[in-house]
Scaffold this active site. Structure first.
Site, mmCIF file in Angstrom:
data_model
loop_
_atom_site.group_PDB
_atom_site.id
_atom_site.type_symbol
_atom_site.label_atom_id
_atom_site.label_comp_id
_atom_site.label_asym_id
_atom_site.label_seq_id
_atom_site.Cartn_x
_atom_site.Cartn_y
_atom_site.Cartn_z
ATOM 1 N N ASN A 7 0.721 -1.076 0.066
ATOM 2 C CA ASN A 7 -0.046 -0.115 -0.030
ATOM 3 C C ASN A 7 0.792 1.133 -0.110
ATOM 4 O O ASN A 7 0.790 1.953 0.899
ATOM 5 C CB ASN A 7 -1.047 0.066 1.284
ATOM 6 C CG ASN A 7 -0.150 -0.114 2.480
ATOM 7 O OD1 ASN A 7 0.889 -0.723 2.652
ATOM 8 N ND2 ASN A 7 -0.976 0.555 3.616
ATOM 9 N N HIS A 15 5.635 6.691 10.663
ATOM 10 C CA HIS A 15 5.025 7.811 10.259
ATOM 11 C C HIS A 15 5.871 8.919 10.633
ATOM 12 O O HIS A 15 6.791 9.073 11.589
ATOM 13 C CB HIS A 15 3.619 8.173 10.837
ATOM 14 C CG HIS A 15 2.557 7.314 10.412
ATOM 15 N ND1 HIS A 15 2.025 7.678 9.237
ATOM 16 C CD2 HIS A 15 1.817 6.104 10.895
ATOM 17 C CE1 HIS A 15 1.020 6.584 8.988
ATOM 18 N NE2 HIS A 15 0.939 5.794 9.987
ATOM 19 N N ASP A 48 3.441 -5.391 11.860
ATOM 20 C CA ASP A 48 2.833 -4.214 11.227
ATOM 21 C C ASP A 48 3.403 -3.032 11.565
ATOM 22 O O ASP A 48 3.005 -1.922 11.619
ATOM 23 C CB ASP A 48 1.522 -3.918 11.915
ATOM 24 C CG ASP A 48 0.353 -3.543 10.923
ATOM 25 O OD1 ASP A 48 1.047 -2.890 9.720
ATOM 26 O OD2 ASP A 48 -0.671 -3.279 11.082
HETATM 27 ZN ZN LIG Z 1 -3.879 -3.871 7.969
HETATM 28 ZN ZN LIG Z 2 -0.393 -3.097 7.850
#
Ligand SMILES: [Zn+2]
Ligand SMILES: [Zn+2]
Length: 433
Positions: free
Chosen positions: A103, A318, A314
């Protein structure tokens, strides 16, 4: 499926460590010798053959870790992380391989974008990286990507992580393509009309703080749907970052019926509950959100009994300006590569909730198997993928110690027990402290 800098392979002897590989059934104090990146001897008082000697007395030598869920932010987010900085952070966390999520900007949905990432990894990755490609074009949930072509180009798996795959018919077709492409589908399970506007777990704490809730059922209803479709199509799948008791129970029931489903859980969901959000620290805002103590207990039990086979960070870097805003305005996501082992060791292993051996397996062989990668192991003839751990030493988490370009860690300022001393990845000494 994994790509990194080629070339140097190291010669090493790690002497006198507790060699602990739960999968190979090894737990003994001895030496391990590595010749040109390959484990060639395991035993007492090994000849060092002029190799560099690492003194391992009092330390644990284990198979290095595999992180199946990392956001490297490239292409498009190089201010937050790069392949070089993200893989250096992973090496410092004890990892010998990581999988990066697609992403990005642009999304990894074509052979061209994937091919250029692979080239960059071959130039700058400190440890091997695999790249997942998107399930749908632009992760827009409308049209499948060329999954077979992407698999041939080297995609390690497929996911629309960051967004759910909403249309059941697309999920079903992706499962059918899995039968041809042969690379794992990884699902971010979130029913978007139930989670919309949610800032944190829906419960007593969200009510008190006045935040919009993101209920557990927004996750579990999609977990149940995806497991039903996987059962119907007879295909495997991997569930990303489980957070809710109902999700773990649905997974356990599906596995008992023979569905080939694997799952992962993050350090933050294992260590924290929604009570922590009372501090309003934006580094406690993630998707899925921190849930109740009962959910946390179910995740720990799932990790312990193997229903959940993998720990995944994960890791979601940022920029400072993005997180230094009120909780409601902050983006979701926290970092984790450099603190995962220590956080879980401190909160789960030290209090006796999970054995060290179980944690080591769930951070290494478990995630490797979920994606069909060769599990790191301590065995003669195996490529050296090793982590040397000081399981008893206490350290202070501070921003200056991070190799990641971002420092949005929920652990800043805390003391943790357990430190990575050295990482060997693909036969190469990738980190030492
Ligand atoms: Zn996710
Ligand atoms: Zn993720």
């Amino acid at each position: 499926m994994l790509f990194g800098k080629n070339g140097r392979k190291d010669d090493l002897v790690v002497r006198g460590a507790r060699v602990l590989d739960p999968v190979e059934g090894i737990d003994t104090v001895c030496d391990v010798r590595v010749d040109r990146g390959v484990i060639v001897q395991i035993g007492m008082n090994l000849e060092t053959n002029g190799h560099r000697v690492i003194e391992g007395q009092g330390l644990v030598l284990a198979p290095a870790f595999v992180d199946p869920h990392v956001h490297l932010r490239v292409p498009g987010g190089e201010d937050e992380e790069t392949i070089a900085s993200g893989t250096a952070a992973a090496a410092a966390g004890g990892y010998c391989a990581i999988l990066a999520m697609p992403n990005t900007d642009p999304v990894v949905d074509s052979a061209a974008v994937l091919g250029s990432l692979i080239e960059d990894a071959q130039r700058e990755a400190e440890i091997p990286v695999g790249f997942l490609a998107a399930i749908t074009r632009g992760q827009e949930g409308a049209e499948l990507t060329e999954m077979v072509e992407l698999a041939e180009e080297g995609a390690a798996g497929f996911t629309d992580d960051g967004r759910p795959l909403v249309a059941p018919v697309l999920m079903r077709r992706a499962l059918q393509y899995h039968g041809i492409a042969g690379r794992r589908l990884a699902l971010h399970c979130e029913e978007p009309t139930l989670s919309r506007g949610g800032q944190m777990h829906e419960g007593a704490v969200s009510a008190e703080l006045g935040f919009t809730g993101y209920p557990s059922v927004a996750e579990s209803v999609m977990v149940e749907r995806d497991l039903a479709l996987a059962a119907y199509e007879g295909q495997p799948l991997h569930l990303l970052h489980l957070s809710a008791r109902e999700s773990v129970e649905a997974l356990r029931a599906a596995q008992a019926k023979g569905v080939a489903a694997t799952a992962e859980v993050t350090p933050h969901h294992l260590c924290l509950t929604d009570e922590a959000v009372r501090t309003l620290d934006s580094n406690l805002k993630m998707n899925p959100p921190l849930r109740s103590a009962d959910d946390r207990a179910a995740l720990i039990e799932g990790l312990r009994d193997g229903t959940i086979g993998s720990v995944a960070t994960d890791h979601a870097p940022h920029a400072r300006h993005e997180k230094e805003v009120p909780f409601e305005a902050a983006p979701f996501g926290v970092t984790g590569l450099e603190t995962a082992f220590a956080a879980i060791n401190t909160d789960l292993v030290e209090p006796g909730l999970v054995p060290l051996e179980t944690l080591l397996e769930r951070m290494s062989a478990g995630p490797a198997r979920a994606y069909g990668l060769e599990p790191p192991k301590i065995a003669i003839g195996a490529e050296a993928n090793l982590v040397l751990l000081d399981t008893g030493s206490t350290w202070h988490v501070e921003e200056a110690g991070f190799r990641s370009r971002s420092a949005n860690s929920w652990l800043l300022g805390q003391h943790l027990i357990g430190q990575v001393r050295l990482t060997v990845a693909a036969g190469r000494l990738a980190f030492e402290r």
